[in-house]
Design a protein around this motif. Sequence first.
Motif, PDB file in Angstrom:
ATOM      1  N   GLY A   1       0.831  -1.194   0.000  1.00 28.46           N
ATOM      2  CA  GLY A   1       0.000   0.000   0.000  1.00 28.46           C
ATOM      3  C   GLY A   1       0.865   1.244   0.000  1.00 28.46           C
ATOM      4  N   ALA A   2       0.615   2.115   0.950  1.00 27.03           N
ATOM      5  CA  ALA A   2       1.381   3.357   1.034  1.00 27.03           C
ATOM      6  C   ALA A   2       2.628   3.201   1.898  1.00 27.03           C
ATOM      7  CB  ALA A   2       0.507   4.457   1.606  1.00 27.03           C
ATOM      8  N   LYS A   3       2.879   1.997   2.403  1.00 26.41           N
ATOM      9  CA  LYS A   3       3.964   1.800   3.354  1.00 26.41           C
ATOM     10  C   LYS A   3       5.165   1.095   2.737  1.00 26.41           C
ATOM     11  CE  LYS A   3       0.699   1.494   7.213  1.00 26.41           C
ATOM     12  NZ  LYS A   3       0.142   0.626   8.270  1.00 26.41           N
ATOM     13  N   GLN A   4       6.335   1.469   3.227  1.00 27.99           N
ATOM     14  CA  GLN A   4       7.572   0.774   2.889  1.00 27.99           C
ATOM     15  C   GLN A   4       8.012  -0.007   4.123  1.00 27.99           C
ATOM     16  OE1 GLN A   4       9.663   3.704  -0.430  1.00 27.99           O
ATOM     17  NE2 GLN A   4      10.515   3.571   1.590  1.00 27.99           N
TER      18      GLN A   4
ATOM     19  N   SER B   1       1.255  -3.599  -3.147  1.00 25.71           N
ATOM     20  CA  SER B   1       2.143  -2.861  -4.042  1.00 25.71           C
ATOM     21  C   SER B   1       1.853  -1.385  -3.834  1.00 25.71           C
ATOM     22  CB  SER B   1       1.890  -3.256  -5.500  1.00 25.71           C
ATOM     23  OG  SER B   1       0.668  -2.714  -5.952  1.00 25.71           O
ATOM     24  N   ILE B   2       2.412  -0.551  -4.694  1.00 24.71           N
ATOM     25  CA  ILE B   2       2.110   0.883  -4.626  1.00 24.71           C
ATOM     26  C   ILE B   2       1.210   1.302  -5.781  1.00 24.71           C
ATOM     27  CG2 ILE B   2       4.192   1.533  -3.378  1.00 24.71           C
ATOM     28  CD1 ILE B   2       5.378   2.354  -6.112  1.00 24.71           C
ATOM     29  N   PHE B   3       0.643   0.316  -6.480  1.00 22.77           N
ATOM     30  CA  PHE B   3      -0.147   0.617  -7.672  1.00 22.77           C
ATOM     31  C   PHE B   3      -1.324   1.530  -7.356  1.00 22.77           C
ATOM     32  CE2 PHE B   3      -3.376  -0.015 -10.874  1.00 22.77           C
ATOM     33  CZ  PHE B   3      -2.653   0.004 -12.054  1.00 22.77           C
ATOM     34  N   TYR B   4      -2.144   1.147  -6.377  1.00 21.70           N
ATOM     35  CA  TYR B   4      -3.307   1.959  -6.023  1.00 21.70           C
ATOM     36  C   TYR B   4      -2.894   3.363  -5.597  1.00 21.70           C
ATOM     37  CZ  TYR B   4      -6.210  -2.293  -5.798  1.00 21.70           C
ATOM     38  OH  TYR B   4      -6.892  -3.440  -6.073  1.00 21.70           O
TER      39      TYR B   4
END
Length: 450
Positions: A43-46, A222-225
């Motif tokens: 998501g928005a996290k690494q 992932s970071i797609f969204y």
Amino acid sequence: MKKKLLLLLFLINATIQSQTFVKGTMSPEISDLEYVILYQLKGAKQLYVTNVDINNGEFKIDFPENSPKGMYRLVYDMNNGGFVDVLFTNESIELKFDPTFPSGTLQFLSSEENIVYANYKIQTDNLKQKLDSLQLVCFRLKDDSTAIKFTSEYYKKTRQNYRETQTKFEENSKNMLVNNFIKASNKYYAPEVFSSPQLYLNSEKMHYFDTVDFENTVLQNSIFYTEKIVDYVFYLNQSDEVEVQNKLYINAINEVVDKIDENFALKSEILTTLMYNFSQLENSKLIDYIIENFYNKLPLEYQNLSDIEQIQNSVKFAIGKMAPDFSWEENGSEKSLYKIDNAATYIVVFWSTTCSHCLVEVPELYEFIKGNDKVHVIAVALENDELGFNHYSGKFEKWTNVLGLEKWQNSIARAYEISSTPSYFVLDSNKKIISKPYALEDVKEYIEKH
């Protein structure tokens, strides 16, 4: 005994062979780059995984056992935002790239998933760029019917090429992880070019999420969204007027939240990402809107109070926010910023008699403001003792002069997070921040305009 030894050797060898890794070569080699950090993107996290040293421009990172499939990020330059993203599906990955220009030079030497995705992006990005450029050309041609007809025909052929390329990659990637990203990246292009930019923009917004499945668990890891939604909110909704821009932002946020529906985990991540982006713009109004209308209505397990506190702290000095109140003693009585009421506009300036710039700018500010009854200055002198303050403050008799002892550790300085002098804040009559000039010339410009 011999059979047992052979079996043991076989098991050891199988374990070694099954170890998956990502191996990279950076050319040209840059001596300042010392290590690579591996993150899992969720998501928005690494999420930190591990890190290794860079030796002669090369690195190799072993994926921990049972690492989940999905998108990972290799960060090699924290200061300048240098990174490359890879898809991991339990197969080793080899790649090479120019660290000064990773997006245009990245090559995958192994890992079918990444090779397919890289080729897909190269081919389709090129076709998308052509289609967008042809549409833009048609807007500029206006009444040139011959040129418009030629451009329109070229657009149709390019669109067909794009559709065939998209279909080919979707079919060839079936049963692969990358298929999820390829299908979701499919972009709608109208059969004909549009006659006006507004019609084109309407179509872009209408079809933006056509191929995005917000229930797709692969895309969620992932970071797609995140990237897709950030582009929609911040780049497809633009206006030069602040109020109009905020209304466009609000409409876009409402649309995105509606698309996500009851997926609370994804909704929490997306809302947090949008708030962080608005904090970069110092748009506290939109942050407050998201918190009040959406974030606070999430189930408690999907709320992160530390995230909200960090975001709100980052914009506490944003335009439109109330300036922190503070008090001082004046002629034996206590005064405060919020209770002072003698002007339409206030300037709070933090300065020091040990600051050479201040000793030039502050007297100049005094001469500039002198005679302007609509503006009142509150000058907070950050000092280690009273000597300098007593010497200089008498020269600024029309101002409110406040002594801030202990300099940087003074409570007022800390409340305003002052790290250098002079620092300026312009407030309205209600003590809301309306400007944060960088230097005296900016103060003058603002006062003259308003």
